[in-house]
Design a protein around this motif. Structure first.
Motif, PDB file in Angstrom:
ATOM      1  N   ASP A 176      -8.955  -7.576 -30.043  1.00 45.53           N
ATOM      2  CA  ASP A 176      -9.865  -8.600 -29.532  1.00 45.53           C
ATOM      3  C   ASP A 176      -9.439  -9.001 -28.118  1.00 45.53           C
ATOM      4  O   ASP A 176      -8.443  -9.705 -27.935  1.00 45.53           O
ATOM      5  CB  ASP A 176      -9.839  -9.806 -30.466  1.00 45.53           C
ATOM      6  CG  ASP A 176     -10.858 -10.867 -30.085  1.00 45.53           C
ATOM      7  OD1 ASP A 176     -11.529 -10.712 -29.038  1.00 45.53           O
ATOM      8  OD2 ASP A 176     -10.983 -11.861 -30.826  1.00 45.53           O
TER       9      ASP A 176
ATOM     10  N   GLN B 226      -6.097 -13.606 -21.764  1.00 47.32           N
ATOM     11  CA  GLN B 226      -6.453 -14.998 -21.504  1.00 47.32           C
ATOM     12  C   GLN B 226      -5.665 -15.493 -20.296  1.00 47.32           C
ATOM     13  O   GLN B 226      -4.577 -15.006 -20.005  1.00 47.32           O
ATOM     14  CB  GLN B 226      -6.117 -15.878 -22.712  1.00 47.32           C
ATOM     15  CG  GLN B 226      -6.879 -15.543 -23.976  1.00 47.32           C
ATOM     16  CD  GLN B 226      -6.525 -16.482 -25.121  1.00 47.32           C
ATOM     17  OE1 GLN B 226      -5.889 -17.515 -24.913  1.00 47.32           O
ATOM     18  NE2 GLN B 226      -6.939 -16.126 -26.324  1.00 47.32           N
TER      19      GLN B 226
ATOM     20  N   ASP C 170     -10.727 -11.133 -26.158  1.00 49.75           N
ATOM     21  CA  ASP C 170     -10.753 -12.589 -25.945  1.00 49.75           C
ATOM     22  C   ASP C 170      -9.428 -13.224 -26.357  1.00 49.75           C
ATOM     23  O   ASP C 170      -9.030 -14.262 -25.815  1.00 49.75           O
ATOM     24  CB  ASP C 170     -11.900 -13.218 -26.736  1.00 49.75           C
ATOM     25  CG  ASP C 170     -13.255 -12.886 -26.133  1.00 49.75           C
ATOM     26  OD1 ASP C 170     -13.294 -12.530 -24.942  1.00 49.75           O
ATOM     27  OD2 ASP C 170     -14.266 -12.978 -26.856  1.00 49.75           O
ATOM     28  N   GLU C 171      -8.752 -12.606 -27.305  1.00 52.38           N
ATOM     29  CA  GLU C 171      -7.448 -13.095 -27.735  1.00 52.38           C
ATOM     30  C   GLU C 171      -6.319 -12.499 -26.898  1.00 52.38           C
ATOM     31  O   GLU C 171      -5.341 -13.181 -26.577  1.00 52.38           O
ATOM     32  CB  GLU C 171      -7.217 -12.755 -29.218  1.00 52.38           C
ATOM     33  CG  GLU C 171      -8.060 -13.560 -30.177  1.00 52.38           C
ATOM     34  CD  GLU C 171      -7.656 -15.034 -30.187  1.00 52.38           C
ATOM     35  OE1 GLU C 171      -6.456 -15.325 -30.048  1.00 52.38           O
ATOM     36  OE2 GLU C 171      -8.555 -15.886 -30.327  1.00 52.38           O
TER      37      GLU C 171
ATOM     38  N   ASP D 143     -17.544  -5.655 -32.310  1.00 55.32           N
ATOM     39  CA  ASP D 143     -17.391  -7.075 -31.972  1.00 55.32           C
ATOM     40  C   ASP D 143     -15.944  -7.461 -32.274  1.00 55.32           C
ATOM     41  O   ASP D 143     -15.415  -7.142 -33.350  1.00 55.32           O
ATOM     42  CB  ASP D 143     -18.348  -7.939 -32.793  1.00 55.32           C
ATOM     43  CG  ASP D 143     -18.328  -9.406 -32.360  1.00 55.32           C
ATOM     44  OD1 ASP D 143     -18.523  -9.656 -31.158  1.00 55.32           O
ATOM     45  OD2 ASP D 143     -18.116 -10.271 -33.224  1.00 55.32           O
ATOM     46  N   LYS D 144     -15.293  -8.101 -31.322  1.00 55.39           N
ATOM     47  CA  LYS D 144     -13.882  -8.490 -31.455  1.00 55.39           C
ATOM     48  C   LYS D 144     -12.971  -7.297 -31.720  1.00 55.39           C
ATOM     49  O   LYS D 144     -11.885  -7.435 -32.281  1.00 55.39           O
ATOM     50  CB  LYS D 144     -13.706  -9.541 -32.562  1.00 55.39           C
ATOM     51  CG  LYS D 144     -14.378 -10.874 -32.241  1.00 55.39           C
ATOM     52  CD  LYS D 144     -14.216 -11.879 -33.355  1.00 55.39           C
ATOM     53  CE  LYS D 144     -12.798 -12.369 -33.475  1.00 55.39           C
ATOM     54  NZ  LYS D 144     -12.692 -13.478 -34.474  1.00 55.39           N
TER      55      LYS D 144
ATOM     56  N   ASN E  61     -15.340 -13.311 -39.074  1.00 54.53           N
ATOM     57  CA  ASN E  61     -14.769 -12.309 -38.175  1.00 54.53           C
ATOM     58  C   ASN E  61     -15.627 -12.046 -36.941  1.00 54.53           C
ATOM     59  O   ASN E  61     -15.280 -11.184 -36.124  1.00 54.53           O
ATOM     60  CB  ASN E  61     -14.555 -10.988 -38.924  1.00 54.53           C
ATOM     61  CG  ASN E  61     -13.498 -11.093 -39.991  1.00 54.53           C
ATOM     62  OD1 ASN E  61     -12.459 -11.700 -39.779  1.00 54.53           O
ATOM     63  ND2 ASN E  61     -13.755 -10.498 -41.156  1.00 54.53           N
ATOM     64  N   LEU E  62     -16.748 -12.740 -36.817  1.00 56.08           N
ATOM     65  CA  LEU E  62     -17.635 -12.535 -35.670  1.00 56.08           C
ATOM     66  C   LEU E  62     -17.280 -13.484 -34.537  1.00 56.08           C
ATOM     67  O   LEU E  62     -16.850 -14.616 -34.751  1.00 56.08           O
ATOM     68  CB  LEU E  62     -19.091 -12.759 -36.082  1.00 56.08           C
ATOM     69  CG  LEU E  62     -19.666 -11.797 -37.125  1.00 56.08           C
ATOM     70  CD1 LEU E  62     -21.131 -12.129 -37.392  1.00 56.08           C
ATOM     71  CD2 LEU E  62     -19.517 -10.344 -36.689  1.00 56.08           C
ATOM     72  N   SER E  63     -17.472 -12.988 -33.314  1.00 52.77           N
ATOM     73  CA  SER E  63     -17.241 -13.821 -32.140  1.00 52.77           C
ATOM     74  C   SER E  63     -18.335 -14.885 -32.046  1.00 52.77           C
ATOM     75  O   SER E  63     -19.423 -14.736 -32.628  1.00 52.77           O
ATOM     76  CB  SER E  63     -17.278 -12.957 -30.878  1.00 52.77           C
ATOM     77  OG  SER E  63     -18.578 -12.419 -30.679  1.00 52.77           O
ATOM     78  N   PRO E  64     -18.088 -15.980 -31.312  1.00 54.06           N
ATOM     79  CA  PRO E  64     -19.127 -17.009 -31.146  1.00 54.06           C
ATOM     80  C   PRO E  64     -20.424 -16.438 -30.572  1.00 54.06           C
ATOM     81  O   PRO E  64     -21.525 -16.838 -30.995  1.00 54.06           O
ATOM     82  CB  PRO E  64     -18.469 -18.011 -30.185  1.00 54.06           C
ATOM     83  CG  PRO E  64     -17.001 -17.859 -30.440  1.00 54.06           C
ATOM     84  CD  PRO E  64     -16.799 -16.401 -30.721  1.00 54.06           C
TER      85      PRO E  64
END
Length: 377
Positions: free
Chosen positions: A364, A370, A366-367, A253-254, A310-313
């Motif tokens: 990550d 974008q 998601d980071e 995750d991430k 540290n967990l994603s949504p």
């Protein structure tokens, strides 16, 4: 030379191929008997193509044409190509494959690694041993390690069997449902490279076999820990620390990656010091304590080890829905594949003394990827 055996307990437990070098009369007799007694065997003989590639690699500046290549192959291998190299039989699929033998096979198969990995480094990695606990996320790691040939031996531990819901991230076929996860991964590695030594621990790692997993036939050089059970997650680190073995973990995750260099930092606390009280127990006391943990206590330890911050949504929502609308820890194929790449890269650097730190690292997407970070104008 690798030893091969067929487990009499049934086809589902077999994961080692059988080798026939028919320049040896006894091996030739056994191979003929195998073919005679198994008329449904599928035979694959591409030895001439493999030799062609070998000759091309041995003469990189010459670029011999087909006729010159044929002469060079004859000079190298002789006239009787059937006896050259090794015949490898895969009992679970009844495939018989004619291959270059180990040294030439490894030379050709790793040739496209050079010079990202030098010939000298390839030889160093051939003598390294990596253990993987947990072959769900760990399957992608094992296959990537084997494909890149980051080690010469893999020890795979998992007691679980392939289920249909596992197929969202584990690369298997539907015919492999119900098979042990470690066995499936070992077979895939054997069909990719039959000269990587794979040992399966189909009961997982436990108090009875943990010493064997870590030290039998030589101490592990790296432990990759990807198991679900908090008890083994902790116990395996305690053991690795006592033996000075570095531990790597992908959290799926991430892009979170943990590296613990117990080989360089023998006093380093496990899990970066997030559960210091556990190291005060003896191995027996710790085993007893972990065996009696309740579900809330296990979740509390996981929260401290991983850190909910540290967990994603999406993962946080999944945790809140556990045993309400979902029954298992969610894992995506893309994240699992990324984990295989990250752990293989870091493992190679550790084994070649190119990376020497401990810590927690993130890749990550998601980071990193974008819309507002598109820099191409």
């Amino acid at each position: 030379m690798l030893q091969s055996s067929i487990n009499a307990s049934g086809n589902s437990s077999i994961y080692r191929p059988v080798y026939y070098r028919i320049h040896d009369q006894e091996d030739e007799r056994k191979l003929h008997a195998l073919i005679k007694n198994n008329p449904d065997i599928l035979i694959y003989d591409t030895i001439y193509t493999q030799l062609t590639e070998l000759i091309r690699l041995q003469h990189p500046t010459q670029r011999p044409d087909a006729s010159a290549t044929a002469i060079l192959i004859s000079e190298h291998a002789g006239k009787d190509l059937k006896s050259y190299g090794v015949w490898v039989y895969y009992p679970w699929s009844k495939k018989l494959v004619h291959l270059l033998d180990e040294e030439e096979f490894v030379f050709v198969r790793t040739s496209r690694n050079i010079y990202k990995i030098t010939p000298e480094e390839i030889q160093i990695l051939r003598n390294k041993k990596i253990g993987i606990i947990g072959l769900s996320v760990g399957q992608s790691i094992a296959l990537t390690l084997a494909t890149e040939r980051t080690c010469g031996e893999l020890r795979l531990a998992d007691f679980d069997e392939i289920e249909l819901s596992n197929m969202n991230r584990i690369k298997v076929g539907v015919a492999e449902l119900g098979l042990n996860k470690a066995i499936v991964a070992a077979r895939q590695i054997a069909e990719l490279d039959p000269f990587i030594d794979v040992k399966c621990f189909t009961s997982g790692v436990n108090a009875q076999n943990i010493n064997s997993f870590f030290t039998e036939d030589g101490k592990l050089d790296i432990l990759v820990e990807e198991c679900d059970g908090i008890d083994i997650k902790i116990l395996s680190r305690i053991k690795a620390k006592s033996l000075g073995i570095p531990v790597i973990m992908d959290t799926n995750d991430k892009g979170m990656l943990d590296v613990e260099r117990f080989d360089l930092e023998p006093e380093r606390p496990i899990f970066h010091g997030k559960v210091p009280e556990l190291e005060a127990y003896s191995e027996e006391e710790l085993t007893d304590k972990l065996r009696t943990l309740t579900i809330p206590e296990k979740i509390e330890y996981l929260a401290r080890i991983i850190g909910f911050e540290n967990l994603s949504p999406a993962m946080l929502r999944s945790v809140s829905e556990m045993n309400k609308t979902i029954v298992g820890w969610p894992q995506l194929a893309s994240a699992v594949t990324l984990g295989g790449a990250m752990i293989t890269d870091v493992s190679r650097k550790i084994l070649l003394q190119q990376f020497s730190v401990s810590g927690r690292f993130f890749v990550d997407f998601d980071e990193l990827v974008q819309e507002d970070k598109n820099t191409i104008k």
